[in-house]
Design a protein around this motif. Structure first.
Motif, short mmCIF file in Angstrom:
data_model
loop_
_atom_site.label_atom_id
_atom_site.label_comp_id
_atom_site.label_asym_id
_atom_site.label_seq_id
_atom_site.Cartn_x
_atom_site.Cartn_y
_atom_site.Cartn_z
N LYS A 249 0.84 -1.19 0.00
CA LYS A 249 0.00 0.00 0.00
C LYS A 249 0.88 1.24 0.00
O LYS A 249 2.05 1.20 0.40
CB LYS A 249 -0.93 0.02 1.21
CG LYS A 249 -0.23 0.11 2.55
CD LYS A 249 -1.24 0.18 3.71
CE LYS A 249 -0.52 0.30 5.05
NZ LYS A 249 -1.48 0.43 6.17
N VAL A 250 0.31 2.35 -0.46
CA VAL A 250 1.01 3.62 -0.49
C VAL A 250 -0.02 4.73 -0.33
O VAL A 250 -1.12 4.65 -0.86
CB VAL A 250 1.81 3.79 -1.81
CG1 VAL A 250 0.89 3.75 -3.02
CG2 VAL A 250 2.62 5.09 -1.80
N GLU A 251 0.34 5.75 0.45
CA GLU A 251 -0.51 6.92 0.60
C GLU A 251 -0.16 7.92 -0.51
O GLU A 251 1.02 8.26 -0.70
CB GLU A 251 -0.30 7.58 1.96
CG GLU A 251 -0.75 6.73 3.13
CD GLU A 251 -2.27 6.60 3.21
OE1 GLU A 251 -2.95 7.55 2.74
OE2 GLU A 251 -2.74 5.58 3.71
N VAL A 252 -1.17 8.37 -1.23
CA VAL A 252 -0.96 9.32 -2.33
C VAL A 252 -1.57 10.66 -1.94
O VAL A 252 -2.75 10.73 -1.56
CB VAL A 252 -1.58 8.82 -3.64
CG1 VAL A 252 -1.32 9.81 -4.77
CG2 VAL A 252 -1.01 7.44 -4.00
N SER A 253 -0.79 11.71 -2.03
CA SER A 253 -1.26 13.04 -1.67
C SER A 253 -2.24 13.57 -2.70
O SER A 253 -2.28 13.09 -3.84
CB SER A 253 -0.07 14.01 -1.58
OG SER A 253 0.40 14.33 -2.89
N PRO A 254 -3.04 14.56 -2.34
CA PRO A 254 -3.79 15.29 -3.37
C PRO A 254 -2.79 15.95 -4.32
O PRO A 254 -1.62 16.16 -3.99
CB PRO A 254 -4.56 16.35 -2.56
CG PRO A 254 -4.56 15.84 -1.15
CD PRO A 254 -3.29 15.07 -0.98
N LEU A 255 -3.25 16.28 -5.52
CA LEU A 255 -2.41 17.02 -6.45
C LEU A 255 -2.07 18.36 -5.82
O LEU A 255 -2.96 19.13 -5.46
CB LEU A 255 -3.13 17.20 -7.78
CG LEU A 255 -2.32 17.81 -8.92
CD1 LEU A 255 -1.11 16.95 -9.24
CD2 LEU A 255 -3.19 17.98 -10.15
N THR A 256 -0.77 18.63 -5.67
CA THR A 256 -0.29 19.78 -4.90
C THR A 256 0.40 20.78 -5.80
O THR A 256 1.23 20.41 -6.64
CB THR A 256 0.68 19.31 -3.81
OG1 THR A 256 0.04 18.33 -2.98
CG2 THR A 256 1.14 20.48 -2.95
N VAL A 257 0.06 22.06 -5.64
CA VAL A 257 0.69 23.09 -6.47
C VAL A 257 2.13 23.31 -6.03
O VAL A 257 2.43 23.37 -4.83
CB VAL A 257 -0.12 24.40 -6.41
CG1 VAL A 257 -0.12 25.01 -5.01
CG2 VAL A 257 0.43 25.41 -7.41
#
Length: 211
Positions: A126-134
């Motif tokens: 498993k991996v945690e994926v961040s929101p698309l970040t500016v």
């Protein structure tokens, strides 16, 4: 060879931009840029204040290799990536950032809110994926961060991840060729500095975009 004219024994090439990461065997490098008719066509120039990460003996050392899949490049970027632990001890709290240039997305009338990432596989389970970040709003530069948290990577081991980035509606306006992290990828695995790796949020490998 490069040296002092009198061959004085005070030379230290380890801090030279173009010498960094060279070893006794051939390997790809982004740090010896290539030009055609005066125009940069491959590699990275040195920029003031940008220093490649260094690793004191016994500390974290990783290598990133990645390759692209050429299926439907106008719809998505499909990437396979390995992060290798080349240090002497097990590592954890690793994450990687995949940087995107969304200029073509905005030009087509869409925005960052219309972009998504699909992670198809990771060897960590498993991996945690961040929101698309500016990262740089003016130039439409964004990133996704893949975070493996406490998952341990043994010395000589790796984390593998396969993912794609695309518009939520799969509209055929995608162009991965301008993305910082996609540039230079081939259909076979090659080392890349453009997918930076962090440990406990500290950059330990690779380069972030610079302007």
């Amino acid at each position: 060879s490069v040296h002092l004219t009198g061959w004085q024994p005070v030379w230290d090439g380890s801090n030279d931009w173009s010498y960094w990461k060279l070893s006794g065997v051939y390997r790809d490098t982004e740090y010896i840029p290539v030009y055609m008719a005066g125009k940069l066509v491959q590699g990275l120039e040195h920029k003031p204040g940008v220093i490649p990460p260094t690793f004191p003996p016994g500390e974290a050392k990783v290598r990133v290799e990645a390759r692209s899949e050429t299926s439907n490049p106008a719809i998505r970027s499909l990437v396979r990536m390995n992060i290798w632990n080349e240090g002497p001890t097990s590592l954890s709290q690793l994450s990687a950032r995949y940087f995107l240039d969304l200029t073509e997305v905005y030009a087509a009338g869409y925005s960052a809110e219309d972009v998504t990432i699909d992670v198809y596989y990771t060897s960590a389970g498993k991996v945690e994926v961040s929101p698309l970040t500016v990262y740089n709003r003016e130039n439409h530069i964004y990133y996704y961060e893949l975070d493996w948290g406490s998952y341990p990577v043994a010395s000589g081991g790796r984390i593998e991840a396969n993912f794609s980035v695309h518009l939520t509606g799969w509209q055929p306006v995608w162009d991965g060729s301008n993305d910082w992290s996609y540039r230079g990828l081939l259909t076979t695995y090659t080392d890349t500095e453009r997918i930076p790796v962090y440990m406990d949020v500290e950059l330990i490998q690779g380069l972030e975009p610079s302007f």
